[in-house]
Enzyme design. Structure first.
Site, short mmCIF file in Angstrom:
data_model
loop_
_atom_site.label_atom_id
_atom_site.label_comp_id
_atom_site.label_asym_id
_atom_site.label_seq_id
_atom_site.Cartn_x
_atom_site.Cartn_y
_atom_site.Cartn_z
N SER A 165 -14.85 -2.74 -1.23
CA SER A 165 -13.53 -2.92 -1.62
C SER A 165 -12.64 -3.46 -0.41
O SER A 165 -11.73 -2.56 0.07
CB SER A 165 -13.03 -1.67 -2.46
OG SER A 165 -13.82 -1.54 -3.54
N GLY A 167 -10.46 -5.32 0.33
CA GLY A 167 -8.80 -5.30 0.09
C GLY A 167 -8.09 -3.99 0.31
O GLY A 167 -7.19 -4.04 0.89
N ASP A 168 -8.86 -2.96 -0.37
CA ASP A 168 -8.12 -1.66 -0.18
C ASP A 168 -8.22 -1.26 1.02
O ASP A 168 -7.18 -0.59 1.66
CB ASP A 168 -8.91 -0.74 -1.28
CG ASP A 168 -8.48 -1.15 -2.70
OD1 ASP A 168 -7.22 -0.78 -3.02
OD2 ASP A 168 -9.45 -1.26 -3.40
N SER A 169 -9.29 -1.38 1.88
CA SER A 169 -9.67 -0.69 3.26
C SER A 169 -8.55 -1.51 4.12
O SER A 169 -8.31 -1.06 5.06
CB SER A 169 -10.97 -0.93 3.81
OG SER A 169 -11.61 -0.16 2.67
N ALA A 172 -5.11 -0.07 3.72
CA ALA A 172 -5.16 1.14 4.52
C ALA A 172 -4.94 1.06 5.84
O ALA A 172 -3.99 1.67 6.31
CB ALA A 172 -6.34 1.94 4.08
#
Length: 396
Positions: A165, A167-169, A172
């Site tokens: 994932s 995009g999430d990382s 962050a």
């Protein structure tokens, strides 16, 4: 050792990946992180992917160094506790859909009035403003809108997931940068906090290199190219004699020449049309064919040994087993040995970036659900009788 973020207090109201990943990094460098989770169920990440004893082993990575407090933020008593915790914090992290905290009376305007020094990191699919702000957005959607998914995979095939994932990382990481910048601004400008607005699609888009300028100037829409790197040659994955692949990046001018000399193609090394990247791009098929012919006659280990000796960037494609057994990972403290709640050994990823004077630390394992609720609420003046009443009502 005093860690860089020691003394910084963080309240994490996020779940799954983006917000919690940002909080994890802050915690590794000394921040005190109180994670607020729903009673009974907790963060859904506790049940994602492979479970051991009913809990995801991913949880052991994502939530190390954190304290877990259970609060049902749909209930006014819980929101009041959250408000008290936020009033004492330096940073609030949340990744709900925009408007959720506002509906609970915990939006930016309310919290900034309550606590002007607060830094509030908000991670969402599309950001806090704009026509798409109310749409639900996960990492996969951000990857698609940000331009990455279109470039992933083989030409003419269905676009593929990059494997994690990302995009999430990426969001962050951008969030951590934003928090650190906001804390620095607060330090320089009289303690004034601010909101940090991170959108998943923008975090991905920020990685897209020349994608937009090339379209703007040349009306060129970059297309997927499999394992090659379009416009930069030679860079590709080349099949070896044993069926494994060598990744070879021979795209610097001097590196390219050494590569051609190593594979005994002096004709290509001495061709003036191939001396620079723009010329090599026009003849990349011929160059790739020469490299492929050379690797096809040798096992991967021999290919890598020869290229490393010639100072040519090359490597194999690692899987989890390769990583777990790699001496360089071990030497760099990237394989941390730990134990799960029942004592089962587990290897966790190490901490990055590497600070020589104040490196990050794992000070405590990932918490059980609500492990710190009583301690934290007691510090807020909420007595045992009230806590038991709240438990019976599902508030905590």
């Amino acid at each position: 050792m005093t860690l860089p973020l020691q003394g910084i207090k963080v309240v994490e109201m996020g779940q799954l990946i983006a917000g919690p990943f940002a909080a994890k990094m802050l915690a590794e460098f000394g921040a005190e992180v109180i994670k607020i989770e729903p009673p009974a169920t907790g963060d859904p990440l506790r049940k994602w992917r492979l479970l051991h004893g009913g809990t995801s082993v991913w949880w052991a990575v994502q939530s190390r160094n954190k304290q877990s407090v259970t609060l049902d933020l749909r209930q006014p008593e819980a929101r009041e506790v959250a408000r008290q915790l936020i009033a004492e914090a330096d940073v609030l992290i949340e990744n709900f859909r925009p408007g959720t905290l506002e509906n609970w009376g915990l939006g930016w305007d309310e919290l900034h009035a309550l606590h002007p020094k607060l830094v509030m990191l908000r991670v969402s699919g599309y950001g806090q403003t704009g026509p798409y702000r109310d749409r639900p957005g996960f990492g996969v959607i951000g990857e698609a809108m940000g331009g990455l998914r279109h470039l992933s995979g083989e030409p003419g095939r269905t676009p593929v997931r990059v494997g994690v994932s990302i995009g999430d990382s990426l969001s962050a990481l951008h969030g951590v940068i934003g928090v650190l910048l906001a804390l620095r601004h607060r330090e320089q400008h009289g303690g004034q906090g601010q909101q940090v607005d991170v959108a998943l699609y923008e975090s991905v888009f920020n990685m897209m290199e020349s994608l937009l300028p090339e379209f703007s100037v040349f009306q060129t829409v970059r297309q997927p190219a499999g394992s090659s790197l379009p416009g930069i040659a030679p860079t590709n994955a080349y099949r070896c004699q044993d069926g494994k692949y060598a990744l070879i990046a021979g795209n610097g001018d001097s590196i390219y020449r050494r590569l051609m000399e190593k594979i005994d193609r002096l004709d290509l090394a001495n061709d003036p049309a191939l001396a620079h990247n723009d010329g090599r791009v026009l003849h990349v098929a011929r160059i790739d064919a020469a490299i492929s012919a050379w690797t096809a006659e040798r096992p991967l280990d021999d290919v890598l040994a020869a290229l490393n000796d010639a100072r040519i960037p090359a490597g194999k494609i690692y899987d989890a087993q390769d990583i777990a057994n790699d001496p360089h990972y071990q030497a760099r403290d990237m394989l941390l040995e730990a134990r799960l709640d029942d004592g089962t050994p587990v290897t966790l990823p190490g901490i990055v970036p590497k600070l020589l004077a104040t490196p990050g630390q794992v000070r405590s394992p990932a918490p059980k659900l609500g492990e710190h609720t009583d301690r934290v609420l007691e510090a807020q003046g909420i007595d045992a009788t009230t806590r038991e009443l709240w438990r019976s009502r599902g508030i905590i």
